[in-house]
Design a protein around this motif. Structure first.
Motif, PDB file in Angstrom:
ATOM      1  N   UNK A 111       6.891  23.518   2.277  1.00 15.41           N
ATOM      2  CA  UNK A 111       7.642  22.523   3.056  1.00 15.41           C
ATOM      3  C   UNK A 111       7.439  22.723   4.550  1.00 15.41           C
ATOM      4  N   UNK A 112       7.316  23.967   4.982  1.00 16.95           N
ATOM      5  CA  UNK A 112       7.137  24.166   6.430  1.00 16.95           C
ATOM      6  C   UNK A 112       5.794  23.616   6.881  1.00 16.95           C
ATOM      7  N   UNK A 140       7.279  21.814  -5.818  1.00 12.15           N
ATOM      8  CA  UNK A 140       8.353  22.725  -5.420  1.00 12.15           C
ATOM      9  C   UNK A 140       9.057  23.273  -6.646  1.00 12.15           C
ATOM     10  N   UNK A 186       9.334  27.169  -7.538  1.00 11.69           N
ATOM     11  CA  UNK A 186      10.631  27.827  -7.698  1.00 11.69           C
ATOM     12  C   UNK A 186      10.787  28.321  -9.133  1.00 11.69           C
ATOM     13  N   UNK A 207       7.175  27.854  -2.097  1.00 10.00           N
ATOM     14  CA  UNK A 207       7.878  26.585  -1.881  1.00 10.00           C
ATOM     15  C   UNK A 207       8.240  26.428  -0.410  1.00 10.00           C
ATOM     16  N   UNK A 208       8.738  27.495   0.190  1.00  8.62           N
ATOM     17  CA  UNK A 208       9.155  27.397   1.592  1.00  8.62           C
ATOM     18  C   UNK A 208       7.942  27.152   2.487  1.00  8.62           C
TER      19      UNK A 208
END
Lengths: 526, 540
Positions: free
Chosen positions: A422-423, A406, A410, A418-419
């Protein structure tokens, strides 16, 4: 392409290649000993080949330690001598060692104790080490083939079992296809730049005007690598091959093969093609996204734990591709660190699955895990930790690895990656937890077969994996430092994350005495 | 010892050690090990209440040890007034929850008590962590034992509830992890050092639009945990299916992590986003909707436990209202209400659990008139229910009153609407009490019920004592909160959007507003200011 090297003379070459040489020799010794021991009769191999192969791996690891103190190879060297290669070798040797330890019980159970297994495993590892350490596309190809051909055979090793044979055939056909893409890409790149050496290619590309030929070559190369790292949409072979292969081989494939190919991909992209990111960065971005999204969704509906883990390991290729897409020291460190943890948890998880599955690998359905937590607390506890780590939960190494990725995403201004990471891990929670809930929340009916009793080698390997995961989660400092300061010969200054050069003051200080000044000097001479 | 700083570390380590000990012993002995561990924990932690330096603005009992040097991650812990109360709440509730499990839990006891103890460490860690990495580790760490507690020892639909609880809470926290990575990156870009230290990240200059994104990620994680309407749907399921102690811990402590997260991280780290009109408006509106909606839904629940579960949504709505009112009284009331809710809802769940252990039903309609056979139980239920409603003289009144008074200055309309929630609270709680303990005793099973035994009385006494103590003398608690609340307000006061000054000017001279006046009024230590200052009638 004779290398003018800092390492003087023939002895120097040998020293720089010591781990590969040691491992090759031990593979040959294993073969010979096996032949002489078995002689005419066709019984199982003796236990000496097992221990010889384990000793070979340990010796190779010791040889790898000596690489740390060697100076950098010159810019023309065919095989790099940098922190990246040393760490990659450790990861590969670790995967090999665990693969061996977990194979002992399995081979005995399935009646497959044949010396060639160990020799092939060691040779495949030699191929992996060459693949991830080579600086020349031709040598990379040789390493790739050496690895792949050995692994094809290993996949089909249980030839009595049609699933194993089918997996081997599928893997072989698609692998051959991928090799063709790869070598064609190499040819185009050679046509465009006049060299197959990564560092020289980089300097040609940064000075000249890269054209269509470069783009085509890079694209074909990506496809070839895409197959090997099982990136979506080139992943279709992976679940079948992983499911059909003998389970310890699956763990070894999922970790070692993927690690080697992923690191080679990283090297090729960021060393030779670093100046033409426009040609491939978008593709890698999409490969990463697809590889994170698709397998995680498909894994949701898998009722077979082995196949679920197969999809999960494809999804992990997506997480690793995030590190590749991020590039730079942060992305490099993230990929290396994640691979270390990933190897431990994947090999371990597959190993527990084969113990539960019983003879012939028949019982790897989700329902076979019911009540395992209360019947076999240690086995289930180990699997639980592997799954939590795969899911990325603290305090396991999987969490630190995800955080590293992550930060890399970023830091390279790709918060979108990154999003998505995580999803998709959130989706993954569901199927990992499903196994946990079968193990602990449901009681075993009377007719569930009792899992095997595990041997000493297995227990030792499992303890190694669990301990490694917990250490990587609780005291990740040393590993983070090592991964973060691992130099990559000829890595161009990344333009995606201009700002994330060596992030931490601590890491920078660590890195300096080891490699930086000399490498900087070498670069200056060049 | 309490000024040497390792007390917090000790508090974190003891339950973990106890958890291993539990796994090592068998059957009922595990319960005793867990009980003694939590009692020891409470005995060690309670003196913190007195050693805590009142009025000191900074964190106390701080420890900072490097952990992952290259990333600037350290083992950093410390407490301020908010953390202190949360830590004490945790250590008071845990022994009661453990003792309340002795009869309820019959399978896999060692694993159960080990889970409870790991959970304790996780919760305490969340409340004392001053490092974003450490905080996140504890935040996630406590999910796993809770998942097991609901999933293994829960009711019929435990699988569904456990997974729903888990996935809901992790949606938010994973996005928060990305936001933490972003925050660390922004801090690195502006200062050149990588650090996860809370104190340093507070100084990160962040542009307004980015603040909104990061705040959104944090706020989602915390709002799910609180839970705020409309993200609350995991809560009734989890509460209903969890074993009694699980519900007690869930309602008593876990939910506080959401509001605590707002106070400690969400608001101070991103003050410009948190105080913008849109965000404040959104949160105040959702809080008010939560208060009313939960009250109405609670009123029609046939299951007593589910009813109590919905009251949590309403109570936490009050807390959020107090927090996002951004006044000293509102914040103090909000934090105090977090403690109050932990005490009274925890007690409610324990009482319902005691009924369930006797009758194996939680259906309100199955009871009636049991005051005749269980008089002690009836008295306890009435006191706790009144505290939950917020009757003056109980702790609930102090908290809700401060919240309403404080928030009225900034959001009068929302406060007026929210105040009706207090009435609705009576509308669902009192009929439940009536139907359970009054009404005719017309069922044979109910006639044979045993009144509370010694163990059960011992569990309830501390909670009842706290209900009355905070109800009549909240000053010690409010004193300890004051500096922490001031610090939160200082962070948000960087923008003059909070009309504290204006409100004060509008009042007649001689009326003091603000924290000092209110603590003084409530505790009666200082002469009460003349007339219209809205001091509560004590002990009515």
């Amino acid at each position: 392409m004779s290398g003018a090297s800092d390492v003087a003379g023939q002895v120097g070459y040998l020293r720089a290649l010591l781990p590969e040489i040691v491992l090759t020799v031990s593979a040959l010794v294993v073969l010979l000993v096996d032949v002489f021991q078995r002689g005419e009769h066709r019984g199982p191999s003796g236990s000496s080949v097992r221990w010889l192969s384990v000793i070979g791996v340990l010796l190779a690891a010791a040889a790898n330690v000596t690489l740390i103190s060697l100076g950098p190879a010159g810019p023309d060297a065919l095989v790099a001598l940098d922190g990246f290669r040393v760490l990659a070798n450790f990861i590969i040797l670790g995967a090999t060692l665990l693969g061996l330890l977990f194979a002992f019980d399995y081979l005995k159970r399935e009646g497959l104790e044949i010396g060639e297994f160990y020799a092939l495993l060691l040779l495949a590892s030699v191929g992996m080490m060459i693949l991830s350490g080579a600086q020349d596309l031709v040598l990379i190809f040789l390493g790739l083939e050496m690895m792949s051909i050995s692994v094809y055979v290993l996949t089909a090793f249980n030839r009595e079992d049609p699933r194993s044979a089918e997996a081997g055939l599928k893997y072989f056909l698609i692998g051959a296809f991928a090799s063709a893409f790869f070598i064609y890409g190499v040819a185009l790149l050679y046509g465009a730049t006049g060299t197959t050496h990564l560092v020289r290619m980089a300097s040609v590309l940064s000075h000249g005007h890269p054209g269509l030929l470069t783009a085509g070559g890079a694209g074909l190369l990506l496809i070839g690598f895409g197959f090997k790292v099982s990136a979506v949409p080139f992943h279709a072979w992976a679940p079948d091959a992983y499911q059909g292969a003998p389970t310890p081989v699956t763990g070894y494939m999922a970790s070692g093969v993927k690690a080697a190919a992923m690191l080679a991909l990283f090297r090729v992209l960021w060393v030779s093609l670093g100046s033409v990111q426009g040609y491939w960065h978008g593709t890698i971005w999409w490969l990463a996204v697809l590889t994170m999204v698709v397998p995680n969704l498909v894994a949701l509906v898998q009722d077979d734990v082995k196949r679920m883990l197969a999809y999960s390991s494809v999804a992990h290729a997506g997480y690793l591709l995030v590190g590749v897409a991020a590039g730079g020291p942060l992305g490099r460190g993230a990929a290396l660190f994640y691979l270390v943890v990933y190897t431990l948890m994947t090999v371990g998880a597959f190993a527990v699955v084969y113990v539960v599955a019983g003879k012939g690998d028949r019982h790897s359905h989700l329902a076979d895990f019911r009540g395992l937590g209360w019947r076999r607390p240690w086995l289930a506890g180990a699997l639980g930790i592997f799954l939590l780590s795969l899911a990325g939960f603290p305090p396991t190494g999987g969490f630190v690895g995800k955080l590293y990725l992550l930060r890399a995403a970023v830091g390279s201004h790709q918060p979108g990656l990154a999003v998505i990471l995580v999803l998709t891990s959130l989706v993954a929670y569901y199927y990992y937890l499903r196994v946990v809930w079968k193990m602990y929340f449901e009681d075993a009916p009377a007719d569930v077969p009792e899992p095997d009793v595990t041997g000493r080698a297995f227990r030792f390997g499992a303890v190694l994996c669990v301990a490694g995961i917990l250490v990587a989660g609780l005291v990740p400092g040393p590993a983070v430092d090592a991964a973060g300061s691992a130099g990559l010969t000829g890595a161009s200054a990344p333009s995606v994350d201009e700002s994330v050069a060596s992030t931490a003051p601590g890491a920078r200080q660590d890195a300096k005495p080891r490699t930086h000044p000399r490498r900087a000097a070498a670069r200056a001479q060049e | 010892m309490y000024h040497s700083h390792w007390i917090l570390t000790l508090l974190l380590a003891i339950p973990l050690a106890g958890a291993f000990a539990c796994l090592g012993v068998s059957g009922e002995r595990a319960g005793r090990v867990a009980l003694w561990t939590t009692v020891l924990e409470a005995a060690l932690a309670l003196p913190l209440f007195w050693t805590f330096r009142i009025g000191a603005g900074s964190f106390q009992n701080t420890v900072s040890v490097p952990w992952i040097g290259a990333w600037g991650i350290g083992y950093r812990v410390g407490i301020d007034g908010i953390s202190l109360l949360m830590v004490l709440l945790t250590v008071v509730i845990m022994p009661l929850a453990v003792a309340g499990s002795f009869r309820y839990i019959e399978r896999h006891r060692p694993a159960y008590y080990a889970s409870m103890l790991v959970l304790t460490t996780g919760m305490l860690g969340v409340f004392v962590a001053l490092d974003m990495f450490l905080f996140y580790v504890f935040w996630e760490l406590m999910l796993v034992p809770m998942y097991f507690i609901i999933g293994i020892w829960g009711g019929e639909r435990r699988l569904y509830s456990a997974i729903k609880f888990f996935l809901y809470t992790t949606v938010g926290s994973l996005l928060m992890l990305v936001a933490i990575a972003g925050l660390v990156y922004l801090h690195w870009r502006s200062s050149g050092t990588v650090t996860f230290a809370y104190a340093e990240l507070l100084n990160t200059p962040i542009s307004r639009p980015v603040q909104f994104w990061l705040f959104a990620a944090f706020a989602l994680a915390f709002a799910i945990k609180v839970p705020m309407f409309p993200l609350h749907t995991w809560l009734p399921d989890a509460h209903t299916e969890a074993p009694t102690a699980g519900s007690v811990v869930l309602a008593g402590i876990l939910l506080k992590m959401g509001t605590y997260g707002f106070l400690r991280f969400g608001i101070p780290l991103f003050p410009r986003a948190a105080t913008s009109h849109a965000v404040v408006g959104l949160f105040v509106t959702l809080a008010v909707i939560g208060i009313l909606y939960a009250a109405w839904v609670a009123a029609v629940q046939p299951d007593a436990k589910k009813l109590v579960a919905y009251t949590s949504v309403a109570h936490l709505g009050f807390v959020m209202l107090g927090v996002f009112g951004f006044t000293a009284e509102g914040l103090q009331g909000g934090i105090l209400q977090m403690v109050n809710h932990g005490i009274s809802t925890g007690a409610l769940f324990l009482l319902i659990g005691m009924l369930y252990e006797r009758r194996h039903t939680r259906n309100i309609a199955d009871f009636g008139g049991i005051a005749k056979v269980m008089p002690v139980f009836a008295v306890c239920l009435v006191v706790v229910a009144l505290s939950s409603i917020g009757l003056p003289g109980t702790n609930g009144f102090v908290g809700e009153f401060l919240i309403l008074v404080g928030t009225f200055r900034t959001h009068p309309l929302a406060t007026v609407i929210a105040a009706t929630g207090v009435i609705f609270a009576a509308c669902y709680m009192l009929p439940m009490v009536q139907r359970v303990i009054l009404n005719p005793l017309d069922r044979q099973e109910n006639r044979e019920l045993q009144d509370l035994g010694g163990r059960e009385r011992a569990i309830l006494v501390p909670l009842l004592a706290l209900i009355l103590l905070i109800g009549v003398y909240p000053k010690p608690f409010l004193d300890r909160l004051a500096p922490a609340v001031d610090r939160v307000l200082q962070r948000v006061d960087m923008l003059p959007s909070v009309p504290t000054a204006r409100a004060e000017r509008a009042l007649p001279p001689g009326v003091r507003l603000g924290r000092e006046a209110f603590t003084a009024n409530l505790s009666g230590v200082v002469d009460a200011p003349p007339a219209p200052a809205p001091g509560p009638e004590r002990g009515s």
